[in-house]
Design an enzyme around this catalytic site. Structure first.
Site, PDB file in Angstrom:
ATOM      1  N   SER A   1       0.830  -1.208   0.000  1.00 16.02           N
ATOM      2  CA  SER A   1       0.000   0.000   0.000  1.00 16.02           C
ATOM      3  C   SER A   1       0.869   1.265   0.000  1.00 16.02           C
ATOM      4  O   SER A   1       1.686   1.451  -0.891  1.00 16.02           O
ATOM      5  CB  SER A   1      -0.956  -0.048   1.194  1.00 16.02           C
ATOM      6  OG  SER A   1      -1.948   0.952   1.097  1.00 16.02           O
TER       7      SER A   1
ATOM      8  N   ASP B   1     -10.069  -4.792  -4.278  1.00 17.46           N
ATOM      9  CA  ASP B   1      -9.362  -4.002  -3.270  1.00 17.46           C
ATOM     10  C   ASP B   1     -10.286  -2.864  -2.861  1.00 17.46           C
ATOM     11  O   ASP B   1     -10.656  -2.037  -3.691  1.00 17.46           O
ATOM     12  CB  ASP B   1      -8.060  -3.455  -3.866  1.00 17.46           C
ATOM     13  CG  ASP B   1      -7.180  -2.748  -2.839  1.00 17.46           C
ATOM     14  OD1 ASP B   1      -7.712  -2.216  -1.851  1.00 17.46           O
ATOM     15  OD2 ASP B   1      -5.951  -2.713  -3.046  1.00 17.46           O
TER      16      ASP B   1
ATOM     17  N   HIS C   1      -7.292  -5.914   0.078  1.00 17.00           N
ATOM     18  CA  HIS C   1      -6.163  -4.988   0.096  1.00 17.00           C
ATOM     19  C   HIS C   1      -4.936  -5.528   0.834  1.00 17.00           C
ATOM     20  O   HIS C   1      -3.816  -5.457   0.328  1.00 17.00           O
ATOM     21  CB  HIS C   1      -6.596  -3.659   0.732  1.00 17.00           C
ATOM     22  CG  HIS C   1      -5.509  -2.642   0.745  1.00 17.00           C
ATOM     23  ND1 HIS C   1      -4.961  -2.113  -0.410  1.00 17.00           N
ATOM     24  CD2 HIS C   1      -4.827  -2.061   1.775  1.00 17.00           C
ATOM     25  CE1 HIS C   1      -4.023  -1.246  -0.102  1.00 17.00           C
ATOM     26  NE2 HIS C   1      -3.906  -1.197   1.214  1.00 17.00           N
TER      27      HIS C   1
END
Length: 254
Positions: A93, A194, A223
């Site tokens: 991320s 996601d 995610h």
């Protein structure tokens, strides 16, 4: 400030190849700990730091900004380079975004990059208002825990600190503007489903980067894919990536 159980940093002294792992925004090293331990078993030297303001309270994180998080990773990278012949950077991320920034800044000092659901585009409309909201609204609902696998949880904040989040757009712009500096091989894992990072980030990378970029879709994870059903594919794929691009051999075979 007490650290949340499971959010502690991780380090393993292995061979001449090092990996710096970067966790995500409001998350903690816990989300990458299984990945770190997998690489350690293969003989890799691994550093997984806890970013400033993370793994404690969201109120403390509101006193930090992206420059603080990046500085801690930059130091960890310098430490690894002092002990290893070659270093790879990997992240989840926002950690993926900062891994790319490290590659932009350090050039040949980073051998290759692996990122999972990287966040490099402002795809959250609320963030455009964050510079004003931070004076009125200290936090909003959090984004941690987007995991498909039953029984798996992420250690992080249930609230997103707005003041800290308001610093993200500057980082995204820097990374976007300097992508052409990345000549190292880059491997991107991205989840089909996601609920945190939209497809725009991977699309941007595909549009701006050349043949040094490889993308792989994860079909059974959300995610936080490093704790999800496709985690094994990420771990194995990243180790194969190291073997393909390192000029020195690993000390062990899994």
């Amino acid at each position: 400030m007490p650290v949340m159980p499971g959010a502690e940093p991780y380090h393993h002294d292995g061979g001449a190849v090092g990996v710096l792992l970067c966790h995500g925004f409001t998350g903690s090293p816990q989300a990458l700990r299984p990945w770190a331990e997998y690489l350690a078993r293969a003989g890799v030297t691994v550093a997984l730091p806890r970013l400033p303001g993370h793994g404690t309270t969201w109120q403390e994180m509101n006193r930090t900004r992206w420059e603080d998080w990046y500085a801690s990773l930059d130091k960890a990278l310098a430490d690894l380079r002092g002990h290893c012949s070659e270093v790879f950077v990997m992240g989840l991320s926002l950690g993926g975004c900062m891994a790319l920034r490290l590659a932009e800044i350090h050039g040949d000092g980073v051998r290759g990059v692996v990122v999972v659901n990287p966040s490099i585009v402002n795809d959250t409309p609320l963030l455009r208002l964050a510079p004003a909201l931070k004076w009125m609204l200290p936090s909003v609902p959090g984004v941690v825990g987007d995991i498909k696998r039953e029984g798996m949880a992420e250690v992080g904040y249930s609230r997103t600190p707005v003041r800290a989040a308001s610093t993200l757009p500057k980082l995204w712009k820097l990374v976007q503007s300097d992508l052409d500096k990345i000549t190292q091989p880059v491997l991107v894992f991205h989840s089909r489903d996601d609920h945190v990072v939209k497809p725009a980030s991977v699309a941007f990378l595909r549009a701006r980067m050349g043949d040094n970029l490889e993308t792989r879709e994860l079909v059974n994870s959300y995610h936080v894919a490093t704790l999800d059903n496709d985690a094994g594919s990420i771990f194995e794929g990243s180790l194969d990536f190291i073997r393909s691009h390192a000029s020195v051999p690993l000390t062990k075979d899994l």
